[in-house]
Design a protein around this motif. Sequence first.
Motif, mmCIF file in Angstrom:
data_model
loop_
_atom_site.group_PDB
_atom_site.id
_atom_site.type_symbol
_atom_site.label_atom_id
_atom_site.label_comp_id
_atom_site.label_asym_id
_atom_site.label_seq_id
_atom_site.Cartn_x
_atom_site.Cartn_y
_atom_site.Cartn_z
ATOM 1 N N SER A 332 -8.357 6.833 -3.923
ATOM 2 C CA SER A 332 -9.390 6.984 -2.905
ATOM 3 C C SER A 332 -8.946 8.104 -1.984
ATOM 4 O O SER A 332 -7.891 8.705 -2.188
ATOM 5 N N ASP A 333 -9.749 8.409 -0.982
ATOM 6 C CA ASP A 333 -9.418 9.513 -0.087
ATOM 7 C C ASP A 333 -8.036 9.313 0.531
ATOM 8 O O ASP A 333 -7.774 8.307 1.202
ATOM 9 N N ASP A 334 -7.158 10.280 0.292
ATOM 10 C CA ASP A 334 -5.814 10.284 0.881
ATOM 11 C C ASP A 334 -4.971 9.084 0.459
ATOM 12 O O ASP A 334 -4.003 8.737 1.136
ATOM 13 N N VAL A 335 -5.327 8.425 -0.625
ATOM 14 C CA VAL A 335 -4.554 7.272 -1.094
ATOM 15 C C VAL A 335 -4.162 7.490 -2.546
ATOM 16 O O VAL A 335 -5.004 7.795 -3.389
ATOM 17 N N GLU A 336 -2.878 7.352 -2.811
ATOM 18 C CA GLU A 336 -2.368 7.387 -4.175
ATOM 19 C C GLU A 336 -1.785 6.025 -4.509
ATOM 20 O O GLU A 336 -1.237 5.342 -3.639
ATOM 21 N N VAL A 337 -1.898 5.643 -5.761
ATOM 22 C CA VAL A 337 -1.323 4.375 -6.203
ATOM 23 C C VAL A 337 -0.493 4.636 -7.454
ATOM 24 O O VAL A 337 -0.786 5.550 -8.228
ATOM 25 N N PRO A 338 0.563 3.837 -7.670
ATOM 26 C CA PRO A 338 1.361 3.992 -8.890
ATOM 27 C C PRO A 338 0.637 3.386 -10.085
ATOM 28 O O PRO A 338 0.000 2.334 -9.972
ATOM 29 N N ALA A 339 0.733 4.043 -11.212
ATOM 30 C CA ALA A 339 0.062 3.561 -12.420
ATOM 31 C C ALA A 339 0.959 3.790 -13.626
ATOM 32 O O ALA A 339 1.810 4.684 -13.630
ATOM 33 N N CYS A 340 0.758 2.964 -14.644
ATOM 34 C CA CYS A 340 1.437 3.200 -15.915
ATOM 35 C C CYS A 340 0.771 4.396 -16.594
ATOM 36 O O CYS A 340 -0.277 4.882 -16.154
ATOM 37 N N ALA A 344 -2.990 5.766 -15.864
ATOM 38 C CA ALA A 344 -3.038 7.084 -15.236
ATOM 39 C C ALA A 344 -3.922 8.036 -16.037
ATOM 40 O O ALA A 344 -4.688 8.826 -15.465
ATOM 41 N N GLN A 345 -3.845 7.961 -17.351
ATOM 42 C CA GLN A 345 -4.686 8.820 -18.188
ATOM 43 C C GLN A 345 -6.162 8.493 -17.989
ATOM 44 O O GLN A 345 -7.008 9.389 -17.934
ATOM 45 N N LEU A 346 -6.484 7.198 -17.868
ATOM 46 C CA LEU A 346 -7.872 6.805 -17.653
ATOM 47 C C LEU A 346 -8.391 7.329 -16.319
ATOM 48 O O LEU A 346 -9.498 7.870 -16.231
ATOM 49 N N VAL A 347 -7.585 7.170 -15.259
ATOM 50 C CA VAL A 347 -8.017 7.618 -13.934
ATOM 51 C C VAL A 347 -8.206 9.130 -13.919
ATOM 52 O O VAL A 347 -9.197 9.649 -13.389
ATOM 53 N N ARG A 348 -7.279 9.850 -14.521
ATOM 54 C CA ARG A 348 -7.362 11.314 -14.506
ATOM 55 C C ARG A 348 -8.500 11.841 -15.371
ATOM 56 O O ARG A 348 -8.918 12.985 -15.209
ATOM 57 N N SER A 349 -8.996 11.003 -16.279
ATOM 58 C CA SER A 349 -10.150 11.408 -17.084
ATOM 59 C C SER A 349 -11.462 10.972 -16.442
ATOM 60 O O SER A 349 -12.526 11.112 -17.040
ATOM 61 N N GLY A 350 -11.384 10.433 -15.218
ATOM 62 C CA GLY A 350 -12.583 10.046 -14.496
ATOM 63 C C GLY A 350 -13.029 8.623 -14.727
ATOM 64 O O GLY A 350 -14.110 8.232 -14.270
#
Length: 408
Positions: A332-340, A344-350
Amino acid sequence: MPARLVATVLAAGFAVLAFLPALPARAATPELPDRIAAAWQSDKIYVDARLRSPGELDRIRTAARGVDFPVYVALVPQTPYTRENISELPTLLHARVGRPGLYVVQVVSDAYWSGQAELFRPAGLKGRTLTSVQLDDKQDLDIVDDQPVPQVVRTIQQAATAYDGRPLPAIPAGDLEPDSSEHGMSVTDREDLSAYIGLGIGALAGFALTLARGLRRRSRRAKSEPDDEPPVDEWARHSEADEWIERAEQALAKLDTRSGKSARQLDQRDDAYRRLDAARTLRADQPEDLLALTGALVLARQAARVAGGGPVQPPCFFDPAHGPGTIQVDWSDDVEVPACRRCAQLVRSGRTPSGLQVWTKSGVLGLNREQVPYWTLDPDDNPMVATGFGALSDELPDRIAGRKDEVR
């Protein structure tokens, strides 16, 4: 410019270029898994150049010849890389080698050896897990840890039992620690631990709660695209949590038997007990609750890692059972979360990972039930949701210990 001068300059330039291919290229230093995998092509026992080669390596070779699968062994020193990645190294090495077999990585720190091992079977072949055999091995905790060979040999024997069911042989007396009466924590240790738990509870609560609420609002606005992940098998989660609690207990028992522990090891012991106690509390108080089971799994996994000398790793925010969150992703805006890696691949692909799904009531009378991502629940009701199982802030053990009334 005179023609003769031009010809001279060009000739000199070509002469320099002629020598360039012969110059050695300055390549980046290969990562540790690449170096180990390359060395294994000629010898399946890798000893880091920074270490003095331990004796009795022939014992490992003899044990490896007696099993029906390849055995790959790496002996390396503790470094920032191994400290962060020890739990993943066998898998990373298997990915590079590409063959089934037993992958063992032993790391030395403060003259003590510890390690990770994974047994990868040929496709379609099933059997007992290596971990289950290790948990049943009553002598496993008594093996000396000031040298690597006895531990590696025993791991090979345990893998053989998991692979084809052969009985475990007795451990030679020379590979066992002398009897020690220094088991468990003393009364003073437990009093110190209780005092430590009381410190700082709630210091980060406001920040974590605000962050969790922001994530909840963001997730409700986002369109979730299912990643076809199967629903959670709660009985499997029971087994996973119990298995990691037992592994953490064994790791702590082994740490407790060491004499002359350094200040860092004492701090690690206290932190590991804090996490293990919180895992036990969740497991005992809410034995059928999926959030509590997952919280117990995460905390016990962290306790085992810390007791073994590794750092605390946050879980994957989306599904804490996936493993450590080794990649930071924008959520979200200005928020990062740790991911496996997978999430991470799913999030970065939208896409939004389906994540850990839990049942909740819906409808006017609350008679309907539906599965929703855990992070859409009210963080005020559950410390696992409020902290993202420790992915948002590392205060979950303290909240379990000091605010049990928050656990539903």
